[in-house]
Design a protein around this motif. Structure first.
Motif, PDB file in Angstrom:
ATOM      1  N   LYS A  76      47.679 -27.578   8.053  1.00  0.00           N
ATOM      2  CA  LYS A  76      46.921 -27.553   6.816  1.00  0.00           C
ATOM      3  C   LYS A  76      45.579 -28.243   7.029  1.00  0.00           C
ATOM      4  O   LYS A  76      45.386 -28.954   8.015  1.00  0.00           O
ATOM      5  N   ALA A  89      43.092 -30.914   6.976  1.00  0.00           N
ATOM      6  CA  ALA A  89      43.239 -32.362   6.850  1.00  0.00           C
ATOM      7  C   ALA A  89      41.979 -32.964   6.253  1.00  0.00           C
ATOM      8  O   ALA A  89      42.061 -33.810   5.374  1.00  0.00           O
ATOM      9  N   ASN A  90      40.827 -32.508   6.716  1.00  0.00           N
ATOM     10  CA  ASN A  90      39.589 -33.122   6.274  1.00  0.00           C
ATOM     11  C   ASN A  90      38.440 -32.160   6.454  1.00  0.00           C
ATOM     12  O   ASN A  90      38.277 -31.567   7.506  1.00  0.00           O
ATOM     13  N   MET A 118      32.411 -35.309  10.041  1.00  0.00           N
ATOM     14  CA  MET A 118      32.483 -36.562  10.797  1.00  0.00           C
ATOM     15  C   MET A 118      33.942 -36.932  11.096  1.00  0.00           C
ATOM     16  O   MET A 118      34.215 -37.693  12.007  1.00  0.00           O
ATOM     17  N   ARG A 129      38.942 -33.145  12.965  1.00  0.00           N
ATOM     18  CA  ARG A 129      39.259 -33.049  14.378  1.00  0.00           C
ATOM     19  C   ARG A 129      40.246 -31.920  14.667  1.00  0.00           C
ATOM     20  O   ARG A 129      40.429 -31.532  15.781  1.00  0.00           O
ATOM     21  N   PRO A 167      43.237 -31.688  -1.593  1.00  0.00           N
ATOM     22  CA  PRO A 167      43.509 -32.315  -0.298  1.00  0.00           C
ATOM     23  C   PRO A 167      45.013 -32.499  -0.108  1.00  0.00           C
ATOM     24  O   PRO A 167      45.715 -32.910  -1.027  1.00  0.00           O
ATOM     25  N   GLY A 168      45.476 -32.151   1.070  1.00  0.00           N
ATOM     26  CA  GLY A 168      46.891 -32.306   1.367  1.00  0.00           C
ATOM     27  C   GLY A 168      47.707 -31.062   1.093  1.00  0.00           C
ATOM     28  O   GLY A 168      48.877 -31.016   1.423  1.00  0.00           O
ATOM     29  N   ASP A 184      48.894 -27.030   1.395  1.00  0.00           N
ATOM     30  CA  ASP A 184      49.060 -26.097   2.499  1.00  0.00           C
ATOM     31  C   ASP A 184      48.129 -24.896   2.414  1.00  0.00           C
ATOM     32  O   ASP A 184      47.982 -24.165   3.370  1.00  0.00           O
ATOM     33  N   GLN A 213      46.575 -20.159   4.905  1.00  0.00           N
ATOM     34  CA  GLN A 213      47.930 -20.646   4.680  1.00  0.00           C
ATOM     35  C   GLN A 213      48.399 -21.349   5.952  1.00  0.00           C
ATOM     36  O   GLN A 213      48.405 -20.748   7.024  1.00  0.00           O
ATOM     37  N   ALA A 214      48.805 -22.613   5.815  1.00  0.00           N
ATOM     38  CA  ALA A 214      49.305 -23.342   6.986  1.00  0.00           C
ATOM     39  C   ALA A 214      50.704 -22.855   7.323  1.00  0.00           C
ATOM     40  O   ALA A 214      51.604 -22.880   6.490  1.00  0.00           O
ATOM     41  N   ILE A 215      50.881 -22.362   8.544  1.00  0.00           N
ATOM     42  CA  ILE A 215      52.211 -21.992   9.048  1.00  0.00           C
ATOM     43  C   ILE A 215      52.350 -22.681  10.399  1.00  0.00           C
ATOM     44  O   ILE A 215      51.854 -22.190  11.418  1.00  0.00           O
ATOM     45  N   PRO A 216      52.981 -23.843  10.435  1.00  0.00           N
ATOM     46  CA  PRO A 216      52.944 -24.651  11.655  1.00  0.00           C
ATOM     47  C   PRO A 216      53.657 -24.026  12.845  1.00  0.00           C
ATOM     48  O   PRO A 216      53.300 -24.298  13.974  1.00  0.00           O
ATOM     49  N   ASP A 217      54.664 -23.193  12.593  1.00  0.00           N
ATOM     50  CA  ASP A 217      55.459 -22.689  13.716  1.00  0.00           C
ATOM     51  C   ASP A 217      54.919 -21.352  14.210  1.00  0.00           C
ATOM     52  O   ASP A 217      54.735 -20.409  13.434  1.00  0.00           O
ATOM     53  N   SER A 277      43.390 -37.995   6.283  1.00  0.00           N
ATOM     54  CA  SER A 277      42.836 -37.189   5.197  1.00  0.00           C
ATOM     55  C   SER A 277      42.372 -38.037   4.023  1.00  0.00           C
ATOM     56  O   SER A 277      41.674 -37.529   3.147  1.00  0.00           O
ATOM     57  N   VAL A 290      44.167 -39.050   1.661  1.00  0.00           N
ATOM     58  CA  VAL A 290      45.014 -38.828   0.496  1.00  0.00           C
ATOM     59  C   VAL A 290      45.963 -40.017   0.337  1.00  0.00           C
ATOM     60  O   VAL A 290      46.573 -40.446   1.318  1.00  0.00           O
ATOM     61  N   ILE A 339      59.036 -26.888   9.039  1.00  0.00           N
ATOM     62  CA  ILE A 339      58.034 -26.354   9.959  1.00  0.00           C
ATOM     63  C   ILE A 339      58.192 -24.841  10.080  1.00  0.00           C
ATOM     64  O   ILE A 339      57.243 -24.090   9.912  1.00  0.00           O
ATOM     65  N   ALA A 345      57.432 -23.039   6.891  1.00  0.00           N
ATOM     66  CA  ALA A 345      56.141 -23.468   6.343  1.00  0.00           C
ATOM     67  C   ALA A 345      56.295 -24.014   4.933  1.00  0.00           C
ATOM     68  O   ALA A 345      55.529 -23.691   4.039  1.00  0.00           O
TER      69      ALA A 345
END
Lengths: 534, 338, 340
Positions: free
Chosen positions: A56, A58-59, A63, A66, A209-210, A212, A234-238, B110, B112, B283, B286
């Motif tokens: 997702k 993060a920032n 600056m 990452r 923020p935070g 997905d 859409q965050a899908i980590p796997d 973040s 948060v 994970i 998701a």
């Protein structure tokens, strides 16, 4: 009697809930668009697309950003004077004109008229100065900004840059996240980056923020019209889930698929491709360990000669990357030339000769830390097998990124298998060997001759001298061999979208959204310093 | 202390009570309060250990957050901004005082607030556990009853074999297989995502819960199966038959309820384990659960997030076990709340 | 046949058990017999003792009376159990419902596990009362109190809300007896009701059973392996050995003039607590295991008086050796009065 009725009612209700849930899931399952790589007509149906990211957001603050996802989502929704097109060529975006003085030390920029951010705030030349000041304050991209002596907003739409030396990579810098443009006043707010405004093609529609999910829509105040009207990230980590989501049509674009199994994607609906990152996998030596056999350059060059880079690229990285034949990355590098002995091919005879010269003909043994990323440990294993052929024993320890970085910081390593990205070959070398470069700092390499060669590359005033200077610097880098290049880096993406809408550009970490008119239709400035052949 | 050892609790409780004549004390608020107090102490120690462990592990949040090429004075400024420039003891004191104000700090990555992360992500994990447990019970109770009471030759053997297979399957593999089958081939389940409102969230949760069932049902139904077999050996079942109790009352009061205590205690323990193990499902599917946040926070050395989540996990695990014990003692008065 | 003579004996016979064979059908052909020949009557308002070592089949006979053989995978292969015009041996599960509880009560073997641990005393007793007759909650409670008082429970109002494990063993068994008689059955089957209780408590329970018999005019079948315990309260005794009834008769007759060597041995093996230092006499050998019964008389291996004809042929059947005194010993006549 009544109790039985109650029991029946409860059982019936339970069944009804399950029954109601199932068709509902079927109906809502398909959230992706009906775009297809085969259906060119579908481009108009691809107004709203879904992109799967690896994590997702993060920032959004450049600056602090990452993570790959942070770069990807920010790039389309930030204003830039220059912007990379799909082929990593910087094109003028918010500029209408850029002139360079004859000596290459003064650059005049003129902004397009009446530029506005997505919220209607006018975009002023002062915002360019602010972007530069923020970078200098935070000591970011210092190798670049060290060459800038001053930036002045000469009018609300004109900026003048004064340089200490000519900068062939200037436009690269302009198209980089370092030069994201944001309203000078708004930046003073501590919470600005929770809801930044945009001067780029897209803007945030909804994001907390935070969460997905982030939804971006076309920015009506942008000078060109994006070809997609909405992007849902859409965050899908796997990685396996990302692949399934793409196959099921629930997402249209997937970044970073696993190497294994991409070939069984349906070619009729899905296109997958490995796009190179402007970076190199390398073995980095800790030069502070003076008692290590690796301290001897002949031993390091013996390692370089013994590695079968073609096999590592083909087997370790499933043929998605090019084997190295110089210190710097190959793909997207206009000045690339091979400099490694025997073009970087495996040469066991040379390796044995070098070992003998170093005084240990039967080889030696050393420790290597490998970052725990997909395919990296396997690639390191292949290298260890190659080294074993000349009697060198490479012991491998796999570590998480942060742990490996901590080892780099504390000097607690003999060698590390890792990767180094940079937008340009010059920056890559500066980061590896130049004073203050992160990898220079970790490897403790100190080679004044090499630094001079890199500096010459950094201030080359035309493509021909740049090409020659890169070759000289790369030869010097091989003579040092503190960082042993293995192969280019690459990431695999998959898409259901027709070509030309949306692509993770060659840097991989920047998402390019096609517009009408196309960025590449913009006329470039006359003279050198586009940084690429145009 | 927190979880009664499976099976032994009932008998020892019976033995302890043998021969006593007075009224037996019921689970009282006093006991619940005492257990609650103990739970808070345990959670506190969990937090202390988490605080120390994350700091003892190599790597630090600044290098993780600022990446490879940050200048030394940037790093120093970041350390100061994150409150990491003071010694760990002072850091702990600052954290503790923050804790009493209800301030768990904010993510170093973040920004948060941790309380905000818990508020949005914790419900997802709790819902996943809740649906998993509900589905497990709905499957396990009738299954174990049927296998134990049907007396079909070969069925117990088949049951043991299948549950052994279920137990041996790694859940990430089950998750991917089910996702492939239900999500891609049959298209009856969404492959990713979540909707935080009930009952819309169920359509995203039923498949990951089913994965949990593949592991939980074998464990639970086997324990319940053998408890029911033990119960059926007991004479009061005979007494119940002779008394002519109606079948529904009989199955519930004479067979299931006297067998449930070990299962309930086990279930509360398994729920505690699940708090940590659902991360793999979060994970793969998701799901924006808290377990995923923890993993990310650990890799990024995001101290406040790690501490906050582990603290809440500790409290949750301890309270789940307390609730399990209370429910077990309500279902079976032979089980004493200690 | 003398067995038939038994039937015509008396009009106050309540249950007539004839040639009962109980066993387990292990495979289609393989049957394991546990009770091979049970023959006896239960008379109205009598306490009938059923004695024998463990494995003699006495518990199985009990179970056949309450229809719970199936739960132990056992079934009746042959024989009849005549009770009030019905043959309990051939009763369907549905028909059993009208017999169990209301006609035949059951006091379980162990006071520890006989009561449902998850129900209060009041609930368990109330459940049995409520079953057949629609009653108001208040009436049920009153009736439960009556029953608890009947079995001499002190403070019944406290015990009403207690769980079985909160009671002492003796009290628990009293409650179980109360539960067995809630529906005024004709017969109460008490299977070793004093297992695990103190000797003094055992005596109290026996006394209670005797009271109930005389107050409620119920028949009681009292199963025990301890002859000494039950011959005080019983009217008649049935002695079982290795799945066979070996002797049936009044307590006085069986105790004073046993007509079977097994009974004689049982009598001898009582611990004589009145004579300190007296040797503890046990019956020699172990009871034959189920399915490994010897040919001829099943006691022949252990018998002190064994003759040649005892070890051949079929298992001998009960014969009325004296009036109302049956024995399955081939040489019963010669044993008469040998017991001290």
């Amino acid at each position: 009697m009544s109790r039985r009725v109650v029991q029946l009612v409860v059982a019936g209700a339970a069944l009804a809930i399950v029954g109601a849930a199932l068709p509902q899931t079927a109906a809502t399952a398909a959230v992706g668009t009906n775009c297809s790589i085969k259906n060119q007509l579908a481009a108009s149906n691809c107004q709203a697309v879904v992109m799967a990211t690896v994590s997702k957001v993060a920032n959004l603050n450049p600056m602090k950003a990452r993570a790959v996802t942070d770069y990807q989502v920010a790039y389309p929704m930030q204003g830039l004077l220059w912007r990379f097109d799909a082929n990593l060529i910087p094109r003028m975006d918010l500029l209408i004109k850029q002139d360079v003085s004859k000596d290459g030390l003064t650059i005049y920029q003129q902004l397009k008229p009446n530029l506005k951010y997505s919220d209607g705030t006018p975009l002023l030349a002062q915002d360019v100065v602010t972007a530069w000041q923020k970078q200098v304050e935070a000591k970011q991209s210092s190798a670049f900004f060290a060459k800038v002596s001053n930036v002045v907003a000469t009018s609300p739409t004109t900026v003048t840059w004064t340089l200490k030396t000519p900068m062939p990579d200037f436009n690269w810098l302009m198209a980089n996240q370092a030069m994201y443009l944001n309203p000078t006043e708004s930046l003073k707010s501590a919470t600005y980056w929770n809801a930044p405004v945009s001067a780029g093609p897209m803007m945030i529609k909804s994001w907390t923020p935070g969460s997905d999910t982030m939804v971006q829509v076309a920015n009506p105040n942008y000078w060109a019209k994006p070809k997609v009207q909405q992007i849902t990230y859409q965050a899908i980590p796997d990685a396996a889930t990302r692949k399934l989501a793409l196959q099921a049509g629930q997402v249209d674009y997937v970044f970073d698929l696993a190497y294994q199994g991409v070939t069984d994607l349906d070619k009729n609906t899905i296109k997958w491709f490995a796009h190179a990152l402007p970076g190199t996998y390398q073995l980095t030596t800790n030069m502070a360990k003076t008692t290590s056999p690796l301290y001897n350059v002949k031993n390091r060059q013996a390692i370089s000669a013994a590695i079968d880079r073609a096999k590592v690229a083909k087997v370790g990285f499933f043929g998605t990357v090019l084997p190295s034949c110089a210190q710097t990355f190959i793909k997207g590098n206009p000045y690339h030339q091979c400099v490694l002995p025997n073009e970087g091919k495996q040469d066991l005879v040379l390796a044995k000769k070098l070992l003998a010269e170093a005084g240990n003909p039967s080889g030696f043994s050393f420790e290597t830390i490998v970052w725990a990323r997909p395919a990296w440990p396997e690639a390191a294993q292949l290298i260890a097998q190659d080294l074993a052929k000349v009697g060198i024993t490479m012991n491998i320890t796999v570590k998480q990124d942060t742990v490996a970085i901590a080892d780099l910081n504390s000097g607690n390593f003999e060698m590390q298998f890792s990767g180094n990205n940079a937008p340009t070959p010059y920056l890559q070398l500066a980061n590896w060997f130049g004073t203050g470069g992160a990898w220079q700092n970790w490897s403790k390499v100190n080679d004044p001759g090499l630094i001079a060669a890199i500096d010459r590359l950094g201030s080359a005033s035309n493509p021909i001298t740049a090409k020659a200077a890169l070759k000289t610097a790369n030869i010097a880098a091989y003579n040092s061999s503190v960082h042993i290049p293995i192969a280019d880096r690459a990431v695999i993406s998959g898409t259901r979208l027709p070509a030309g809408l949306l692509v993770a550009t060659t840097p991989g970490e920047w998402l390019y959204v096609a517009t009408t008119p196309l960025l590449s239709a913009q006329r470039g400035p006359t003279g050198f310093n586009t940084g690429a052949k145009s | 202390m927190t979880a009664t050892p499976i099976g032994s609790g009932v008998e020892s409780a019976v033995r302890a009570q043998e021969g006593e004549d007075g009224p037996r004390p019921q689970p009282t608020w006093e006991k619940v309060l005492r257990r609650t107090g103990r739970a808070i102490i345990v959670a506190f120690w969990v937090m202390v250990v988490a605080f120390m462990l994350i700091r003892l592990s190599p790597g630090d949040p600044v290098s993780a957050a600022l990446g490879a090429d940050a200048a030394p004075d940037t790093v120093a400024a970041a350390r100061k901004a994150l409150g990491l420039d003071v010694d760990p003891l002072t850091q702990f004191w600052n954290y503790l005082t923050g804790l009493f104000r209800g301030d768990l700090g904010a993510s170093l990555i973040s920004g948060v607030p941790v309380t905000e992360m818990l508020r949005t992500n914790m419900p997802v994990t709790l819902w996943l556990i809740f649906t998993s447990v509900t589905m497990t019970l709905v499957i396990s109770l009738p299954l174990a009853m049927f296998i134990a009471m049907a007396r079909i030759p070969g069925l117990p053997y088949l049951f043991r074999t299948l549950t052994a297979i279920g137990l041996a399957l790694p859940s990430f593999l089950v998750a991917l297989i089910l996702l492939y089958q239900f999500g891609l081939i049959w298209q009856v389940a969404p492959i990713f995502g979540y909707d935080p409102t009930f009952p819309a969230n169920l359509q995203y949760l039923w498949l990951p819960s089913l994965v949990n069932c593949v592991v939980l049902v074998p464990v639970l139904s086997r324990v319940l199966y053998s408890s029911i077999l033990d119960t059926l050996e007991e004479e009061f079942v005979e007494t119940g038959v002779v008394r002519g109790v109606r079948w529904n009352r009989f199955y519930w009061l004479y067979v299931l309820r006297p067998s449930l205590a070990p299962t309930v205690v086990l279930l509360s323990y398994m729920m505690g384990v699940m708090v940590g193990s659902t991360v793999i499902l979060e994970i793969i599917f998701a799901l924006p659960g808290i377990g995923r946040e923890l993993v990310t926070a650990v890799t990024m050395r995001d101290y406040p997030v790690v501490q906050g989540i582990i603290l809440v996990f500790g409290i949750l695990v301890v309270f789940l076990s307390l609730i399990g014990d209370i429910v077990a003692s309500l279902l079976d008065p032979r089980v004493r709340l200690t | 046949m003398s067995v038939n003579a038994m039937a015509s004996e008396s009009s106050d016979v309540l249950v007539e058990i004839r040639d009962l064979v109980i066993g387990i059908q292990r495979t289609r052909k393989d049957r394991l017999l546990i009770v091979e020949s049970a023959n006896f009557d239960i008379r109205r308002a009598e306490i009938l003792g059923l004695v024998g070592e463990s494995g003699s089949g006495k518990t199985m006979v009990c179970r056949s009376l309450i229809g719970t053989l199936k739960r132990r995978s056992a079934s009746i292969f042959a024989g009849t159990i005549k009770f009030d015009g019905m043959d309990l041996a051939k009763l369907e599960e549905r028909q059993w419902r009208s017999v169990r509880g209301s006609r035949i009560g059951y006091v379980p073997q162990s006071a520890l596990t006989g009561a449902n641990p998850v129900m209060t005393v009041g609930k368990q007793l109330g459940e049995a009362i409520r079953r057949n007759r629609k009653r108001k909650e208040k009436d049920v409670r009153r009736r439960v109190m009556e029953l608890l008082e009947l079995v001499h429970i002190r403070r019944p109002e406290v015990v009403y809300d207690q769980y079985p494990h909160q009671l002492s063993g003796g009290m628990r068994q009293r409650v179980m007896i109360a539960a067995a008689i809630t529906q005024d059955p004709d017969i109460v089957v008490a299977d070793e009701p004093t297992t695990g209780l103190d000797v003094t408590v055992q005596a109290e329970i026996m006394k209670l059973l005797k009271e109930i018999r005389s107050e409620l005019k119920m028949s009681v079948i009292l199963v025990s392996h301890d002859l000494a315990l039950i011959d005080e309260v019983c009217d008649r005794l049935v002695v079982m050995h290795a799945g066979t009834c070996v002797e049936v008769g009044s307590v006085s007759a069986v105790a004073r003039t046993p007509l079977h060597p097994y009974t004689i041995a049982l009598n001898r093996s009582r611990i004589d607590i009145s004579t300190p230092g007296a040797p503890l006499i046990t019956i020699k050998g172990n009871p034959p295991a189920v399915g490994e019964w010897p040919a001829g008389c099943r006691f022949s291996d252990r018998c002190d008086f064994v003759q040649q004809d005892c070890t051949v042929g079929r298992n001998p059947v009960l014969v009325e050796v004296r009036p109302n005194h049956w024995s399955a010993c081939l040489h019963a006549e010669r044993l008469g009065g040998t017991s001290e």
